[in-house]
Design an enzyme around this catalytic site. Structure first.
Site, PDB file in Angstrom:
ATOM      1  N   ASP A  67       0.872  -1.169   0.000  1.00  0.00           N
ATOM      2  CA  ASP A  67       0.000   0.000   0.000  1.00  0.00           C
ATOM      3  C   ASP A  67       0.913   1.224   0.000  1.00  0.00           C
ATOM      4  O   ASP A  67       1.591   1.497   0.999  1.00  0.00           O
ATOM      5  CB  ASP A  67      -0.898  -0.006   1.240  1.00  0.00           C
ATOM      6  CG  ASP A  67      -1.905   1.143   1.252  1.00  0.00           C
ATOM      7  OD1 ASP A  67      -1.691   2.147   0.538  1.00  0.00           O
ATOM      8  OD2 ASP A  67      -2.897   1.046   2.000  1.00  0.00           O
ATOM      9  N   TYR A 160      -5.664  17.447  -7.428  1.00  0.00           N
ATOM     10  CA  TYR A 160      -4.832  16.602  -8.286  1.00  0.00           C
ATOM     11  C   TYR A 160      -3.749  17.396  -9.022  1.00  0.00           C
ATOM     12  O   TYR A 160      -2.577  17.004  -8.992  1.00  0.00           O
ATOM     13  CB  TYR A 160      -5.713  15.844  -9.281  1.00  0.00           C
ATOM     14  CG  TYR A 160      -4.957  14.930 -10.209  1.00  0.00           C
ATOM     15  CD1 TYR A 160      -4.445  13.716  -9.769  1.00  0.00           C
ATOM     16  CD2 TYR A 160      -4.742  15.283 -11.545  1.00  0.00           C
ATOM     17  CE1 TYR A 160      -3.750  12.871 -10.617  1.00  0.00           C
ATOM     18  CE2 TYR A 160      -4.049  14.451 -12.408  1.00  0.00           C
ATOM     19  CZ  TYR A 160      -3.553  13.243 -11.935  1.00  0.00           C
ATOM     20  OH  TYR A 160      -2.853  12.416 -12.785  1.00  0.00           O
TER      21      TYR A 160
END
Length: 251
Positions: A67, A160
């Site tokens: 992860d 983003y």
């Protein structure tokens, strides 16, 4: 200039976010070229399916459940590579995420998740790769999968673009650091435009706008970006591609 991947054959590459999309396409092409690829992602099943698909290729893919938002996972992944595969020669920082929406009513947890993966996870992996390359006297190559949003902003993409502007700055800062340290480790930032991957929301994929984009072939495929990775890795040791931007020729 002679383009060749011969010097990487049998060497170790780490590709993050390798369970789908751009990461899977990059991992596949590297394995086909004879490289040992440690594929980092959360979805172990996807990685194992990809490893099976590539089992008859020149190189080999090794699924490693990581992860990329968790430092302990990243460190454990690098330790596994060190113990089982050997020195890292190539790192492709592909793992990333984006959330749609506006800054004016954005969610704090969403912002944190985007920066944790797109920026902090990338920094941790880069640090660990360079540490390993230095320890083993490897003239390696670090590749950040950036975005055109790392060079211009777009409404509706929330934080983003900010996270990808950070990647642009990180790549350039790292290049200057590596030069000052006299290390022959290359750093390349690849900035794709719109790519047909899972990062696109299902809502967007069902929209009329997306259908027109697909019909007009105004979108890139993951393999297009993988081709770019193969190109920059094939350049001679004395040639460094600092930045490559990929967009559909119709855009």
């Amino acid at each position: 200039m002679v383009l060749s991947l011969d010097r990487w054959v049998g060497k170790v590459a780490i590709v993050t976010g390798a369970s789908s999309g751009i990461g899977a396409a990059i991992a596949e092409q590297l394995v086909e070229q004879g490289i040992k690829v440690a594929a980092f992602a959360r979805r172990q099943g996807r990685l194992e399916e990809l490893a099976t698909k590539l089992s008859d290729k020149k190189g080999k893919l090794y699924p490693v459940k990581v992860d990329m938002t968790k430092e302990e996972d990243i460190l454990n992944g690098f330790e596994w590579v060190k113990e089982n595969l050997g020195p890292v020669h190539i790192l492709v920082n592909n793992a990333g995420t984006g959330e749609y929406g506006n800054l004016t009513d954005g969610d704090t947890e969403t912002w944190q998740n985007v920066f944790q993966l797109n920026v902090i996870g990338l920094c941790i992996a880069t640090r660990e790769a360079i540490k390993d390359m230095k320890a083993n006297n490897v003239d390696g190559h670090i590749i950040h999968i950036n975005s055109t949003a790392g060079h211009q902003t777009f409404v509706g993409l929330n934080v983003y673009p900010a996270s990808k502007f950070a990647v642009t700055a990180l790549a350039e800062t790292l290049r200057l650091e590596l030069n000052s340290l006299k290390l022959k480790i290359k750093i390349t930032s690849l900035s794709p435009g719109l790519v047909n991957t899972e990062i696109l929301s299902e809502e967007f994929k069902q929209s009329e706008r997306f259908k027109k984009i697909i019909e007009g072939k105004q979108i890139l495929d993951p393999v297009d970006i993988a081709d770019g990775v193969i190109y920059v890795l094939s350049t001679p040791p004395h040639v460094q591609v600092n930045e490559n931007v990929y967009i559909s020729y119709l855009l």
